[in-house]
Design a protein around this motif. Sequence first.
Motif, PDB file in Angstrom:
ATOM      1  N   VAL A 188       0.863  -1.182   0.000  1.00  0.00           N
ATOM      2  CA  VAL A 188       0.000   0.000   0.000  1.00  0.00           C
ATOM      3  C   VAL A 188       0.898   1.229   0.000  1.00  0.00           C
ATOM      4  N   ALA A 189       0.610   2.178  -0.875  1.00  0.00           N
ATOM      5  CA  ALA A 189       1.458   3.359  -1.005  1.00  0.00           C
ATOM      6  C   ALA A 189       1.480   4.174   0.277  1.00  0.00           C
ATOM      7  N   SER A 190       2.621   4.778   0.570  1.00  0.00           N
ATOM      8  CA  SER A 190       2.760   5.659   1.729  1.00  0.00           C
ATOM      9  C   SER A 190       1.771   6.822   1.610  1.00  0.00           C
ATOM     10  N   PRO A 191       1.194   7.253   2.717  1.00  0.00           N
ATOM     11  CA  PRO A 191       1.636   7.046   4.101  1.00  0.00           C
ATOM     12  C   PRO A 191       1.075   5.806   4.780  1.00  0.00           C
ATOM     13  N   PHE A 192       0.496   4.873   4.038  1.00  0.00           N
ATOM     14  CA  PHE A 192      -0.079   3.687   4.653  1.00  0.00           C
ATOM     15  C   PHE A 192       0.832   2.483   4.430  1.00  0.00           C
ATOM     16  N   TYR A 193       0.532   1.406   5.147  1.00  0.00           N
ATOM     17  CA  TYR A 193       1.366   0.209   5.093  1.00  0.00           C
ATOM     18  C   TYR A 193       0.480  -1.015   5.123  1.00  0.00           C
ATOM     19  N   LYS A 194       0.911  -2.073   4.470  1.00  0.00           N
ATOM     20  CA  LYS A 194       0.095  -3.273   4.395  1.00  0.00           C
ATOM     21  C   LYS A 194      -0.005  -3.952   5.759  1.00  0.00           C
ATOM     22  N   PHE A 195      -0.964  -4.840   5.869  1.00  0.00           N
ATOM     23  CA  PHE A 195      -1.201  -5.545   7.127  1.00  0.00           C
ATOM     24  C   PHE A 195      -0.002  -6.407   7.517  1.00  0.00           C
ATOM     25  N   ASN A 196       0.193  -6.525   8.817  1.00  0.00           N
ATOM     26  CA  ASN A 196       1.153  -7.480   9.360  1.00  0.00           C
ATOM     27  C   ASN A 196       0.491  -8.859   9.431  1.00  0.00           C
ATOM     28  N   GLN A 197       1.250  -9.851   9.851  1.00  0.00           N
ATOM     29  CA  GLN A 197       0.762 -11.226   9.807  1.00  0.00           C
ATOM     30  C   GLN A 197      -0.513 -11.459  10.622  1.00  0.00           C
ATOM     31  N   PRO A 198      -0.677 -10.908  11.841  1.00  0.00           N
ATOM     32  CA  PRO A 198      -1.927 -11.156  12.575  1.00  0.00           C
ATOM     33  C   PRO A 198      -3.167 -10.676  11.819  1.00  0.00           C
ATOM     34  N   GLU A 199      -3.095  -9.478  11.233  1.00  0.00           N
ATOM     35  CA  GLU A 199      -4.231  -8.965  10.457  1.00  0.00           C
ATOM     36  C   GLU A 199      -4.420  -9.770   9.173  1.00  0.00           C
ATOM     37  N   ARG A 200      -3.312 -10.163   8.583  1.00  0.00           N
ATOM     38  CA  ARG A 200      -3.383 -10.964   7.354  1.00  0.00           C
ATOM     39  C   ARG A 200      -4.106 -12.286   7.616  1.00  0.00           C
ATOM     40  N   GLU A 201      -3.864 -12.880   8.770  1.00  0.00           N
ATOM     41  CA  GLU A 201      -4.530 -14.126   9.119  1.00  0.00           C
ATOM     42  C   GLU A 201      -6.034 -13.911   9.300  1.00  0.00           C
TER      43      GLU A 201
END
Length: 308
Positions: free
Chosen positions: A277-290
């Motif tokens: 996801v383009a800055s200023p945002f960031y993709k989910f980490n593993q817990p959210e991805r699950e």
Amino acid sequence: MIQPLCGIIPPLVTPLTDNETLDVESLERLIEHLIAGGVHGLFILGTTGEEQSLSYHLREEMIRQSTRINQGRLPLLVCVSDTSIVESIRLARIAADCGADGVVSAPPYYFATGQPELAQFYEELVPQLPLPVFLYNMPSHVKVSFAPETVHRIAQNPHVVGFKDSSANAVYFQSVLYKMRERSDFAMLVGPEEITGECVLLGAHGGINGGANMFPSLYVSMYEAARRGDVTRVLQLQQIIMQISSTIYTIGQHGSSYLKGLKCALSLLGIIKDDFVASPFYKFNQPEREKVRQALSALPMRNGQLLL
């Protein structure tokens, strides 16, 4: 492009590998997935496409690659919203040169305009655009909403051929629809997928629904059922749409959850490679991805396809 433009026109995500690199292979896979799913058009560089977070260079590449991949198979709309009228015109000209079919424009953001200023802005902008124009109502992001009277005034120019409303206010949408009732060629399109079915039942021409990136056939089936007045079928499909909306889009605690959830789901489905996801945002980490994985597994699916 037949007017009014009708059907499901997905707002494409922009597949990225970093802040300045378009994942062309994933874009090809996404567009082919949407066309196979029966959608009626494509819309690039909207809110779901992260336009305002992308460099002008990357926006131009997204236009060039999308039109190349599409090859005129579906009507293709390009969002040219910007704080600078000069940049909006420049992007529109690139879109026209590449073979796009229309442009979409939300009001300039940062300083909120009054309704007379908003009408005057479009009366200056529209004559300089080389393609048909769709007005884009996104008050949560640009701090101003088109009054129904303002839409009517701007649309006196026949070059203005449609309206996309992402206010999620069905009463407002019906007010604009009623105000524009004499323009049979004017497309009235809904952004939020949660209310698209009911709006189509009441006269809307279609939806620009983010979830169609994942499951185009679901939203096409919903639209077709609404167009033929099959309320029972609309209600059945609405349950799946609301299941998607209330799970995949609500993971996390911030306004970016919709975009993060959508891109994460697309990567898990194998439609795009990376959910960057383009800055200023960031993709989910593993817990959210699950959690996204669990939300997908809870949908009525078999072999990666929804059971409709």
